[in-house]
Structures are given as C-alpha cells and as structure tokens.
Scaffold this motif. Structure first.
Motif, PDB file in Angstrom:
ATOM      1  N   LYS A   1       9.815   1.788  13.721  1.00  0.00           N
ATOM      2  CA  LYS A   1       9.415   1.288  12.416  1.00  0.00           C
ATOM      3  C   LYS A   1       8.278   2.132  11.840  1.00  0.00           C
ATOM      4  O   LYS A   1       7.281   2.390  12.500  1.00  0.00           O
TER       5      LYS A   1
ATOM      6  N   TYR B   1       5.422   2.626  14.335  1.00  0.00           N
ATOM      7  CA  TYR B   1       5.371   1.755  15.509  1.00  0.00           C
ATOM      8  C   TYR B   1       6.772   1.762  16.086  1.00  0.00           C
ATOM      9  O   TYR B   1       7.652   1.086  15.575  1.00  0.00           O
TER      10      TYR B   1
ATOM     11  N   HIS C   1     -10.016  -7.286   1.431  1.00  0.00           N
ATOM     12  CA  HIS C   1      -9.070  -8.074   0.652  1.00  0.00           C
ATOM     13  C   HIS C   1      -9.696  -8.551  -0.635  1.00  0.00           C
ATOM     14  O   HIS C   1      -9.018  -9.122  -1.488  1.00  0.00           O
TER      15      HIS C   1
ATOM     16  N   PRO D   1      -1.800  -5.377  -0.500  1.00  0.00           N
ATOM     17  CA  PRO D   1      -1.314  -6.643   0.037  1.00  0.00           C
ATOM     18  C   PRO D   1      -1.286  -6.639   1.563  1.00  0.00           C
ATOM     19  O   PRO D   1      -1.267  -5.587   2.191  1.00  0.00           O
ATOM     20  N   SER D   2      -1.279  -7.826   2.135  1.00  0.00           N
ATOM     21  CA  SER D   2      -1.281  -7.960   3.588  1.00  0.00           C
ATOM     22  C   SER D   2      -0.062  -7.263   4.194  1.00  0.00           C
ATOM     23  O   SER D   2       1.040  -7.372   3.675  1.00  0.00           O
ATOM     24  N   GLY D   3      -0.271  -6.541   5.247  1.00  0.00           N
ATOM     25  CA  GLY D   3       0.825  -5.882   5.948  1.00  0.00           C
ATOM     26  C   GLY D   3       1.202  -4.543   5.364  1.00  0.00           C
ATOM     27  O   GLY D   3       2.199  -3.939   5.765  1.00  0.00           O
TER      28      GLY D   3
ATOM     29  N   THR E   1      -3.637  -0.038   9.933  1.00  0.00           N
ATOM     30  CA  THR E   1      -2.948   1.017  10.662  1.00  0.00           C
ATOM     31  C   THR E   1      -3.499   2.384  10.290  1.00  0.00           C
ATOM     32  O   THR E   1      -3.795   3.211  11.161  1.00  0.00           O
TER      33      THR E   1
ATOM     34  N   LYS F   1      -3.069  -0.931   5.814  1.00  0.00           N
ATOM     35  CA  LYS F   1      -4.463  -0.486   5.691  1.00  0.00           C
ATOM     36  C   LYS F   1      -5.103  -0.327   7.065  1.00  0.00           C
ATOM     37  O   LYS F   1      -5.712   0.706   7.364  1.00  0.00           O
TER      38      LYS F   1
HETATM   39  N1  LIG Z   1       0.926  -2.987  17.176  1.00  0.00           N
HETATM   40  C1  LIG Z   1       1.905  -3.011  16.270  1.00  0.00           C
HETATM   41  N2  LIG Z   1       3.187  -2.910  16.657  1.00  0.00           N
HETATM   42  C2  LIG Z   1       4.187  -2.929  15.750  1.00  0.00           C
HETATM   43  N3  LIG Z   1       4.007  -3.079  14.455  1.00  0.00           N
HETATM   44  C3  LIG Z   1       2.736  -3.196  13.991  1.00  0.00           C
HETATM   45  C4  LIG Z   1       1.629  -3.169  14.877  1.00  0.00           C
HETATM   46  N4  LIG Z   1       0.497  -3.303  14.146  1.00  0.00           N
HETATM   47  C5  LIG Z   1       0.894  -3.413  12.868  1.00  0.00           C
HETATM   48  N5  LIG Z   1       2.238  -3.326  12.757  1.00  0.00           N
HETATM   49  C6  LIG Z   1       3.012  -3.373  11.527  1.00  0.00           C
HETATM   50  O1  LIG Z   1       2.572  -2.355  10.687  1.00  0.00           O
HETATM   51  C7  LIG Z   1       2.494  -2.813   9.349  1.00  0.00           C
HETATM   52  C8  LIG Z   1       1.103  -2.591   8.834  1.00  0.00           C
HETATM   53  O2  LIG Z   1       0.213  -3.424   9.515  1.00  0.00           O
HETATM   54  P1  LIG Z   1      -1.348  -3.412   9.276  1.00  0.00           P
HETATM   55  O3  LIG Z   1      -1.986  -4.271  10.311  1.00  0.00           O
HETATM   56  O4  LIG Z   1      -1.790  -2.022   9.184  1.00  0.00           O
HETATM   57  O5  LIG Z   1      -1.453  -4.118   7.858  1.00  0.00           O
HETATM   58  P2  LIG Z   1      -2.742  -4.437   7.014  1.00  0.00           P
HETATM   59  O6  LIG Z   1      -2.587  -3.754   5.735  1.00  0.00           O
HETATM   60  O7  LIG Z   1      -3.962  -4.174   7.790  1.00  0.00           O
HETATM   61  O8  LIG Z   1      -2.584  -5.995   6.781  1.00  0.00           O
HETATM   62  P3  LIG Z   1      -3.717  -7.093   6.685  1.00  0.00           P
HETATM   63  O9  LIG Z   1      -4.297  -6.939   5.337  1.00  0.00           O
HETATM   64  O10 LIG Z   1      -2.970  -8.372   6.819  1.00  0.00           O
HETATM   65  O11 LIG Z   1      -4.667  -6.840   7.779  1.00  0.00           O
HETATM   66  C9  LIG Z   1       2.900  -4.251   9.359  1.00  0.00           C
HETATM   67  O12 LIG Z   1       4.228  -4.344   8.933  1.00  0.00           O
HETATM   68  C10 LIG Z   1       2.781  -4.677  10.788  1.00  0.00           C
HETATM   69  O13 LIG Z   1       3.768  -5.603  11.097  1.00  0.00           O
END
Ligand SMILES: Nc1ncnc2c1ncn2[C@@H]1O[C@H](COP(=O)(O)OP(=O)(O)OP(=O)(O)O)[C@@H](O)[C@H]1O
Ligand SMILES: [Mg+2]
Lengths: 291, 428
Positions: A56, A53, A244, A77-79, A84, A82
């Motif tokens: 990042k 992103y 989850h 874990p959250s974030g 993405t 997954k």
């Molecule tokens: N549109 C975006 N722009 C910038 N960063 C993003 C964006 N979407 C997600 N991220 C970042 O990418 C990382 C992964 O996010 P993602 O949503 O894929 O996590 P996740 O595993 O699905 O979490 P959760 O279980 O809480 O849904 C996180 O650090 C998040 O902050």
C-alpha cells in the motif's frame, strides 16, 4: 519513469510552478504541488518521495523543501499521510518493518537514506516530539539528561545540570519543576509532560525538530504555551509541525503544506494558504467542506 | 405522547429488573466457583497438615548411657579407626538391659533392643568424638525411639485407638513403664530437617531432597532465565518477521505443551548418553528442567516485552538511542517485573516436576545430603513419591510432612513473585 523525468524538469524550473497562478487549479491531484514547495538553500529537501506500507502506497511523489529556521506546518484530513511523511524525515519509519521509503531526502545536502548515514546519528540531528506526551518513567532530570548522556554531550555533572536547566527553561518548564527534578516525569500534567518531551528533544540540540500534533492532547492554555514556545524555538531551530488545527498552523508557521490522500497538493506562505488557496482541494479543506 | 413515554419507561423498567436478576445470578455463580475452589484448598491443606504435623515430632526415650570402654572396644577416642568400629549400639543395649532388668530370654531381649532406633549408636559416637572425656562416664540422654514405637506412642489415646501393628505386648508394656516414669516423650524432630533419606523412618529427613531441589533449581534458573530472556528479546525486538520466525514461534508454543516426560527422555538421550553428564545429579536435572521451563519463560517474557508501550520506544529512538540501548535502557527495565513473574512461575513448575527426573535417574535412594551440582541427589517431589511408596507406617506422616515442605517452598516462591512485581512495577 517518463513522468518522473518530466517532473524533475519541472522542479528544476520553479517558474513553471507558477503557471496556474491566476485561475484555480482544479485537477484532482496536481502533477506537482502548487504554490512554493521549494526554497533557496534549504535545510532539508525532499524529492520524489514515495512511501509504502507493504503493497500500500501512503505517500505519492512528494517534493518539498524546509528552509533554515523555518516553521512549516503540515495539514490535511486524517489518514492523508502527514505522520508517515514526518516519520520518513528522521527515519523513524525504519522501525516499521513493512515501511519502504524511496526518493531523495537530504539534510544539509547529505542523503538521509544513504548507506553511510547512521540513523541513530540522524535522529540526534533531527529530533521528534510525539502526539501523545511520552516521558520516560524516570525522574524529570533523567528524562532531559537521557539524550545528552547517550551522546556524551556532557563530561561533568555540572555541565549536564546546565544542559538540563537550559533545556527546561527553553521549554518553559523550569520554574514549574525546578524544585522537583527528582520526581517522576510521568507525574506531571499532560501539558507539562509535553513540554518535558520538548525539553528532552532540544537537550541534544538537534538542528531540526519534528512535531506530530504536539498539542492534540492538551487544553487551550497548555496549547498556547507550546505555541509560544514554538515561536521562540524557531529562532534557533528548524521546525516541521503536523497539526489538525488550522488556527494553530496559521499562528505558528511560516509556510503551510496541505496533504491529501498521500499527495502533497499545495505548499504556500501560510497567510496565502488560509486567505487565497491556489488549489481547489486546499480551499475545500480550509473552508471546512471536508476533513 | 406522554402515554408513549410512560410505556417506554415501563419497558425499560422491566428490562432493567431482568438485567439486574441476570447480574445477580452471574455474581452468585462466581462466588460459588470461588467458594468451591477455597473448599478444595482447605480440604487439601487440612488433610495434609492433620496427617503430617506429627512428623515434626519424634518419640524419644531417656536412658542412662555408660560409655564403657570395654563394651565399645574403644580405648583411644582420637583413633578414628577404633571409633569407627566401636560397638555403640552395644552400650545402648546395655543401657536398655539396665533399665528393664526383668527381661530374660533371647527373643524378649531382641524385642527390647528394638525399642531404640539403630541410628542411636551414631548419635552416641558423635557425642563421644566431640567430648572425649565422656569415655567410661555415665550420662542421661534422650535417644530416638524406633519407628514402630514412635507410631504406637503417637497413636496412644487417639480416637481410632492405639495403632499396634508390629508392636508386641512386651513392648507395649515397656512403653507403658516408660510413660509412667516420664522417660518417653515427643520432642521436636530435628533429624527431619538435617538428615538425608533413610530406610529407617525415624532417621529419614528431607534435607537431602531439599538440597537436591535447591541445586537443581539454581542450575535451571541460571540457564533458563538468561536464555529465555535473550530469546524473547531477539524474537520481539530484532528478528525479522518472516516464515522462519513464524516457524520458531509456533514451535516454542508447541514445546510449552509437550508432556514433561518427553523432556526427560530427551535429557537422557542428549545429556547423559551423548554428553556423558553423570546421571542422578542436580546438573543434569537442571538441564532437563531448563528445556522444560524455557518455553514458559520465553512466552511470558515476550508478553512482557509486548506490553511495554510503543510510545516509550518511540521516545527513546527519537532522541537517538540505538536499538540495543532502547532495549537495555527502556524495554528491559519495564518488562522485568513480567519476566520475573514468568520465571518464578516456571521455577515453581520445575520445583514440582517429577516425571522427567525419573527418566534421568534422580529417583535413586540417596542417603547423603548433596553438597554440590554433581553429587547424586533426589528432589522434593521425587522424595514424596519414594516415601509414599514405602511400606512402613511411619512414612505416611513423613510423606505429608514432605508435601508440606514442598508447598511451603511454592508459597514462598509465589509470594516472592508478587512482591518482586510490586517492587519493580512502574506506572507510565
Ligand atoms: N504502520 C502502518 N502500517 C500500514 N499502514 C499504515 C501504517 N501507518 C500508517 N498507515 C497508513 O498510512 C496512511 C497514512 O497514515 P498517517 O498515520 O501518516 O496519517 P496521518 O495523516 O498522520 O493521519 P492523522 O491525522 O489521523 O494522524 C493511512 O492510510 C494509514 O492507514
Ligand atoms: Mg498522524
């Protein structure tokens, strides 16, 4: 670059992955995911996938296959990335301006990110169900009929009616809504809405269905219904589900992938992941030490 | 322990009382603010209505008219040239002389003839053309009185006393006689709704300005709504986010704050001087108002598009809708109520706009009711400005009446906005 080449070699020799089988792998992030990330004649395969992103990085060098008619669960874990990763598989991430995906992703051997691959056509083959039920503010019928109409799958009204009925039946919703197809889909209960969204996704007969925490907004009974549905659907479709709930992953999936801070740590037979995880991070997660 | 709990409870009780007092005070301020606003509205409306309601009535005088061919100089009603030259005011004068036989002397006679509006002749001409058999016949007709008589007659018996102004004693006498015989009365003022502007207040009507406003607004909405919505959709849905789009965004917001007279100057320089669009016409007025309302429409449309939940977009993309289909099938229908509300508010703004139209010549004195987009015309607020500027006393009530018409238009448009939004709004 050098790293990459080493990796590629490693992937070409799946046996190499088994080296650490006997003792727990304790490295923070394994160079390659432990377990069995790759399968023979996969439906989809992902190689060296990085997702950014902007500056990042959200996904680091993921290599994994999804087999034909397989249900693969993604936990972590959250974030940890997954969603993405899931959204990279059908190019939903194209809609996020800052998002950049690199690596090789293929569906039936075709490169998903190739210039000649039409993302719209791809999404018709790789459908998606979202975390929050998101029916269109249209009638139940139109919700399901929308996709087939878009892609011209039915030439006559009767044909469309049939698609709608079979999709709703498969989604386990037909008996509940058959008398009120002309009512707004938003008027259904949360669980019904989610099943409506599943019906909408399968109405265009995709080859793969991606589900991002489809049950997180639902009560246990609605969740059970959807889990049953996933088992049923896996006869015809290939499914990747983010969840989850480890119990859910254990109940519905054949293989489970554990993500940690953007790294795919371990992919293994579901039973193995939950009884004898190979990587120390996986074990920590499933035993509830964090997450 | 219980001691501690008790003092805790007391503390909370005390702070609660304080909070409730503060809340009450706040509610009071709110009520006062609304009451003040309502008071202002009531004052404004009662002032305008009390001044203006009389304009919807006009003083008429009943006379026995003889269509005397000799006086008229018309022998054949079918001959349009003869009719055009006919001395219709002459038969009015004759009728007046017959009514008040005692009047003698040139000055007194001129005074007498002034009882009836100069426009009465046209009414008679139209009647004769429509009914040629009336030639050399006599009929009893109600004719429009002169504006001075109108003002005087309306003010008789008012608390402030009759307004005499330029009304001579002789005229006051005649009016008294007419009142006695029941030959003078207030009737519904149809002219006000069917005529264009006039130098004679009793003949002046709002129709020219209303039609001008209508044509101008039609041009404005036809241009600004599609352009504004298209721009908003492009900026929200398709444009890349970079320095250029940031620049455009900032400039659109700036444009919304530019004083409207600047748009008038721009219109004068571009549309009239460069493209040679004729001046004073609804077309150029609409173009200028389009420039002015575009930022409003773009900004409100973008807000409406932003308010469409992203989950709906995801859903549509997820089943394989192309970006254009996502917009056409989902975003646009859901954003439409907001867009329409913005457009109607923009239109209401445009309807009340005066300054830029002064710059492009829509302030001219125009008698004819415009029949199209390229007929010279004026608009309601400019008409109000023109009448408010006129010296005749009778224009005071016309001004208020015109304001009432404008306000009615505005209320209708705003109601329409609310109804449309309620109709189109869908919940998700
Ligand atoms: N549109 C975006 N722009 C910038 N960063 C993003 C964006 N979407 C997600 N991220 C970042 O990418 C990382 C992964 O996010 P993602 O949503 O894929 O996590 P996740 O595993 O699905 O979490 P959760 O279980 O809480 O849904 C996180 O650090 C998040 O902050
Ligand atoms: Mg997620």
């Amino acid at each position: 670059m050098v790293n990459r080449m080493v990796m590629n070699v490693a992937i070409d020799m799946p046996a190499g992955l088994m080296e650490t089988e006997n003792e727990k792998n304790t490295s923070v992030y394994p160079e390659v995911s432990v377990g069995v990330p790759l399968v023979a004649s996969p439906k989809m395969s992902m190689r060296n996938v990085d997702v950014f992103y902007g500056e990042k990085q959200a996904i680091y060098n993921v290599n994994v296959d999804i087999g034909q008619n397989e249900v693969i669960a993604m936990i972590g874990p959250s974030g940890c990335g997954k969603s993405t990763f899931l959204r990279s598989i059908n190019r939903m991430n194209d809609t996020v301006d800052s998002c950049k995906v690199t690596g090789q992703l293929t569906l039936d051997g075709e490169d998903i990110y190739a210039a000649k691959m039409d993302p719209v056509a791809l999404r018709a083959r790789v459908g998606m169900v979202f975390q929050k039920p998101n029916p269109f503010p249209k009638t139940i019928y139109d919700n399901v009929a929308y996709g087939p109409r878009l892609h011209g799958l039915a030439s006559r009204r009767a044909e469309l009616d049939e698609i709608v009925e079979t999709s709703l039946t498969r989604a386990g919703l037909w008996t509940e809504v058959k008398d009120r197809l002309d009512q707004p889909g938003t008027g259904l209960s949360g669980g019904q809405q989610q099943r409506l969204c599943i019906a909408r996704a399968i109405a265009i007969s995709p080859e793969v269905i991606l589900m991002d925490e489809p049950c997180s907004a639902l009560d246990p009974i609605a969740t059970a219904k959807i889990e049953e549905l996933i088992a049923e659907l896996s006869k015809n479709y290939t499914i990747a589900i983010v969840t989850h709930s480890m119990q859910q992953a254990a109940r519905v999936s054949h293989r489970t992938a554990y993500f940690h801070l953007g790294h795919l740590v371990e992919v293994n037979e579901t039973e193995k992941v939950f009884t004898a995880p190979e990587h120390q991070l996986t074990e920590a997660y499933i035993t509830g030490r964090f997450g | 322990m219980t001691d501690l709990n008790q003092s805790r409870t007391e503390q909370i009780q005390r702070s609660l009382a304080k909070r409730y007092r503060a809340e009450k005070r706040f509610r009071l301020y709110g009520t006062m603010a609304i009451a003040f606003g309502l008071l202002c509205v009531v004052l404004l409306f009662s002032d305008i209505i009390s001044k203006g309601y009389r304009a919807f009535q006009q003083t008429y005088v009943q006379l026995e008219i003889t269509y005397d061919a000799n006086v008229l100089g018309v022998t054949d009603v079918g001959d349009s040239q003869q009719v055009a030259l006919g001395d219709f005011q002459g038969i009015v004068k004759k009728a007046l002389k017959a009514r008040f036989t005692e009047v003698a002397g040139r000055k007194a006679k001129r005074d007498l003839y002034g009882l009836i509006s100069n426009g009465a002749g046209y009414t008679l001409r139209d009647r004769l053309v429509a009914n040629p058999e009336l030639l050399n016949q006599t009929e009893t007709l109600w004719l429009v009185a002169d504006d001075d008589i109108d003002t005087y007659y309306k003010s008789i018996g008012s608390k402030a006393g009759a307004f005499i102004g330029r009304t001579s004693e002789g005229r006051q006498n005649w009016v008294a006689q007419l009142v006695e015989s029941g030959d003078i009365e207030l009737r519904f003022n149809r002219n006000f709704f069917t005529h264009g502007d006039s130098r004679e207040p009793e003949l002046a009507g709002i129709r020219g300005a209303a039609m001008g406003s209508l044509f101008t607004l039609v041009v404005t909405i036809m241009l600004s709504f599609p352009i504004g919505v298209a721009a908003a959709i492009y900026l929200e849905e398709f444009a890349p986010r970079n320095r250029w789009t940031d620049l455009i965004e900032v400039n659109i917001n700036n444009l919304a704050a530019v004083p409207s007279i600047i748009f008038g100057l721009l219109g004068l320089a571009i549309f009239i001087n460069f493209f040679h669009v004729p001046r004073s016409v609804p077309l150029v007025g609409g173009l200028v108002l389009t420039l002015m309302t575009l930022p409003t429409i773009i900004i409100s449309s973008r807000a409406a598009i932003k308010a469409v939940p992203p989950s709906i977009r995801d859903a549509a993309i997820g089943v394989g809708a192309s970006p254009m289909q996502v917009v056409l099938h989902h975003v646009l229908p859901l954003a439409m109520p907001g867009m329409l509300t913005g457009a109607i508010i923009g239109m209401a703004q445009a309807l009340g706009e005066t300054a830029p139209l002064l710059m492009i010549g829509m302030v001219a004195f125009i008698v004819d009711v415009p029949g199209g987009f390229t007929d010279p015309s004026t608009v309601l607020p400019v008409q109000i400005f023109l009448w408010a500027d006129s010296p005749e006393r009778a224009f005071v009530e016309k001004t208020s009446a015109a304001i009432m018409v404008l306000l009615t238009f505005l209320i209708v448009m705003n109601t329409l906005a609310v109804v449309l939004r309620k109709r189109l709004e869908r919940r998700w």
